[in-house]
Design a protein around this motif. Structure first.
Motif, mmCIF file in Angstrom:
data_model
loop_
_atom_site.group_PDB
_atom_site.id
_atom_site.type_symbol
_atom_site.label_atom_id
_atom_site.label_comp_id
_atom_site.label_asym_id
_atom_site.label_seq_id
_atom_site.Cartn_x
_atom_site.Cartn_y
_atom_site.Cartn_z
ATOM 1 N N LYS A 1 127.106 34.617 41.103
ATOM 2 C CA LYS A 1 126.159 33.542 40.794
ATOM 3 C C LYS A 1 125.620 33.788 39.383
ATOM 4 C CE LYS A 1 122.103 31.404 42.904
ATOM 5 N NZ LYS A 1 121.152 31.539 44.018
ATOM 6 N N ILE A 2 126.456 33.424 38.396
ATOM 7 C CA ILE A 2 126.131 33.702 36.990
ATOM 8 C C ILE A 2 126.366 32.452 36.150
ATOM 9 C CG2 ILE A 2 126.625 36.167 37.167
ATOM 10 C CD1 ILE A 2 129.358 35.632 35.875
ATOM 11 N N VAL A 3 125.810 32.462 34.963
ATOM 12 C CA VAL A 3 125.995 31.371 34.006
ATOM 13 C C VAL A 3 126.550 31.972 32.720
ATOM 14 C CG1 VAL A 3 124.866 29.560 32.661
ATOM 15 C CG2 VAL A 3 124.102 30.032 35.000
ATOM 16 N N ILE A 4 127.665 31.421 32.265
ATOM 17 C CA ILE A 4 128.303 31.836 31.022
ATOM 18 C C ILE A 4 128.026 30.733 29.996
ATOM 19 C CG2 ILE A 4 130.494 32.441 29.926
ATOM 20 C CD1 ILE A 4 129.538 34.381 32.156
ATOM 21 N N GLY A 5 127.373 31.089 28.901
ATOM 22 C CA GLY A 5 126.993 30.112 27.887
ATOM 23 C C GLY A 5 128.185 29.492 27.168
ATOM 24 N N ASN A 6 127.922 28.574 26.277
ATOM 25 C CA ASN A 6 128.959 27.880 25.506
ATOM 26 C C ASN A 6 129.573 28.790 24.443
ATOM 27 O OD1 ASN A 6 128.297 25.498 26.907
ATOM 28 N ND2 ASN A 6 126.758 24.951 25.382
ATOM 29 N N ASN A 7 130.795 28.472 24.034
ATOM 30 C CA ASN A 7 131.480 29.114 22.897
ATOM 31 C C ASN A 7 131.692 30.609 23.090
ATOM 32 O OD1 ASN A 7 131.233 26.553 21.535
ATOM 33 N ND2 ASN A 7 129.112 27.120 21.120
ATOM 34 N N ILE A 8 132.102 31.005 24.284
ATOM 35 C CA ILE A 8 132.274 32.421 24.605
ATOM 36 C C ILE A 8 133.746 32.764 24.744
ATOM 37 C CG2 ILE A 8 131.967 34.099 26.494
ATOM 38 C CD1 ILE A 8 129.131 33.276 26.712
ATOM 39 N N VAL A 9 134.101 33.953 24.266
ATOM 40 C CA VAL A 9 135.420 34.524 24.484
ATOM 41 C C VAL A 9 135.267 35.618 25.541
ATOM 42 C CG1 VAL A 9 137.299 35.883 23.494
ATOM 43 C CG2 VAL A 9 136.195 34.118 22.120
ATOM 44 N N ILE A 10 136.066 35.515 26.594
ATOM 45 C CA ILE A 10 136.127 36.556 27.612
ATOM 46 C C ILE A 10 137.487 37.213 27.441
ATOM 47 C CG2 ILE A 10 136.133 37.084 30.074
ATOM 48 C CD1 ILE A 10 134.365 34.535 30.435
ATOM 49 N N GLY A 11 137.486 38.447 26.989
ATOM 50 C CA GLY A 11 138.726 39.145 26.668
ATOM 51 C C GLY A 11 139.578 39.445 27.884
ATOM 52 N N ALA A 12 140.823 39.791 27.623
ATOM 53 C CA ALA A 12 141.763 40.141 28.681
ATOM 54 C C ALA A 12 141.248 41.333 29.484
ATOM 55 C CB ALA A 12 143.126 40.473 28.069
ATOM 56 N N ASN A 13 141.496 41.290 30.788
ATOM 57 C CA ASN A 13 141.130 42.369 31.716
ATOM 58 C C ASN A 13 139.633 42.646 31.780
ATOM 59 O OD1 ASN A 13 143.874 42.979 32.478
ATOM 60 N ND2 ASN A 13 144.080 43.826 30.417
ATOM 61 N N THR A 14 138.832 41.654 31.492
ATOM 62 C CA THR A 14 137.377 41.810 31.515
ATOM 63 C C THR A 14 136.829 41.374 32.869
ATOM 64 O OG1 THR A 14 137.182 41.510 29.129
ATOM 65 C CG2 THR A 14 135.229 40.996 30.428
ATOM 66 N N LEU A 15 135.823 42.083 33.368
ATOM 67 C CA LEU A 15 135.139 41.742 34.614
ATOM 68 C C LEU A 15 133.740 41.267 34.264
ATOM 69 C CD1 LEU A 15 134.774 41.680 37.697
ATOM 70 C CD2 LEU A 15 134.089 44.097 37.540
ATOM 71 N N VAL A 16 133.493 39.976 34.482
ATOM 72 C CA VAL A 16 132.188 39.389 34.158
ATOM 73 C C VAL A 16 131.429 39.138 35.454
ATOM 74 C CG1 VAL A 16 130.979 37.542 32.942
ATOM 75 C CG2 VAL A 16 133.246 38.255 32.156
ATOM 76 N N VAL A 17 130.337 39.873 35.643
ATOM 77 C CA VAL A 17 129.519 39.721 36.851
ATOM 78 C C VAL A 17 128.047 39.482 36.511
ATOM 79 C CG1 VAL A 17 131.058 40.992 38.393
ATOM 80 C CG2 VAL A 17 129.325 42.230 37.088
ATOM 81 N N ASN A 18 127.753 39.301 35.220
ATOM 82 C CA ASN A 18 126.390 39.010 34.765
ATOM 83 C C ASN A 18 126.416 37.778 33.868
ATOM 84 O OD1 ASN A 18 125.079 41.394 35.874
ATOM 85 N ND2 ASN A 18 126.296 42.519 34.381
#
Length: 183
Positions: free
Chosen positions: A141-158
Motif C-alpha cells: 500500500k504505497i504511492v510512487i510519485g511521477n517521473n520515477i525510474v525504478i531500476g532493474a531487480n529493485t524491490l519497492v515496498v515504501n
C-alpha cells in the motif's frame, strides 16, 4: 478518454519506439496484452449488467489466452492510464487493484502486487511517467510519485516522492534523475 483514444495512444507509443504497424499488431506481445486489457476494461465499465457479464466472461477467456501466449497478466479491474508500454514480454504480473498513471513503461519480469500486514496491506499506486526496469517488484500500500525510474531487480515496498531514481533491495533513492530519458 475513449477506448479508441486509449488504444491509439498505446499504439503510438509502440510506434515511437521504432515498430511499424505490421510488427506491432502481429508480433508485439506487450501490445496484445494492453489491447486486450483496454477492451476488457471498457466492458467492465459498462452500465448494462447482463451485457457486461456476458462480455466480461468472454474477456476473461481472452485474457487467459493472452496470459498463456505472452506471460503478461493484466486484469480488467486494474487502472492504467494512456500511452502504456510493455518493453518485453514475459513474467509480468499486475494486481487487479493496481493503479498506473499515464505514459508508463514496464519491462519484463515486473510484478506490481499486494503486500503488507493489517492496515498496511494493499497495492501500489504508480504516478505518471514511470519506468519500471526488468524484474522489479513494486508491492504494498504505497504511492510512487511521477517521473520515477525504478531500476532493474529493485524491490519497492515504501512510498517515494517525484523525480528520483530508485535502486536496491529494498529500494533507495540513488539520484535525482527522472524518467525523462527512459520514457
Amino acid at each position: 478518454m475513449t477506448l479508441k483514444s486509449l488504444v491509439t495512444s498505446d499504439y503510438l507509443k509502440y510506434k515511437k519506439y521504432g515498430a511499424h504497424f505490421f510488427s506491432i499488431i502481429f508480433f508485439t506481445q506487450g501490445f496484445w496484452a494492453i489491447f486486450q486489457y483496454r477492451i476488457a476494461h471498457s466492458c467492465y465499465k459498462l452500465r448494462v449488467p447482463l451485457l457486461k457479464q456476458i462480455l466480461l466472461g468472454l474477456c476473461v477467456i481472452w485474457q487467459k489466452i493472452i496470459e498463456l501466449l505472452t506471460g503478461i497478466s493484466i486484469p480488467y479491474t486494474a487502472k492504467i492510464g494512456h500511452s502504456f508500454y510493455i518493453g518485453h514480454f514475459g513474467g509480468i504480473i499486475i494486481n487487479a487493484k493496481s493503479e498506473i498513471g499515464n505514459n508508463c513503461n514496464i519491462s519484463q519480469g515486473v510484478t506490481i502486487g499486494i503486500s503488507g500486514r493489517a492496515e498496511n496491506r494493499g497495492v501500489p499506486i504508480l504516478g505518471h511517467n514511470i519506468y519500471v526496469g526488468a524484474n522489479a517488484v513494486v508491492a504494498g500500500k504505497i504511492v510512487i510519485g511521477n517521473n520515477i525510474v525504478i531500476g532493474a531487480n529493485t524491490l519497492v515496498v515504501n512510498s517515494f516522492p517525484e523525480n528520483v531514481t530508485l535502486l536496491g533491495v529494498p529500494a533507495e533513492i540513488v539520484s535525482n534523475n527522472t524518467s525523462k530519458d527512459y520514457i
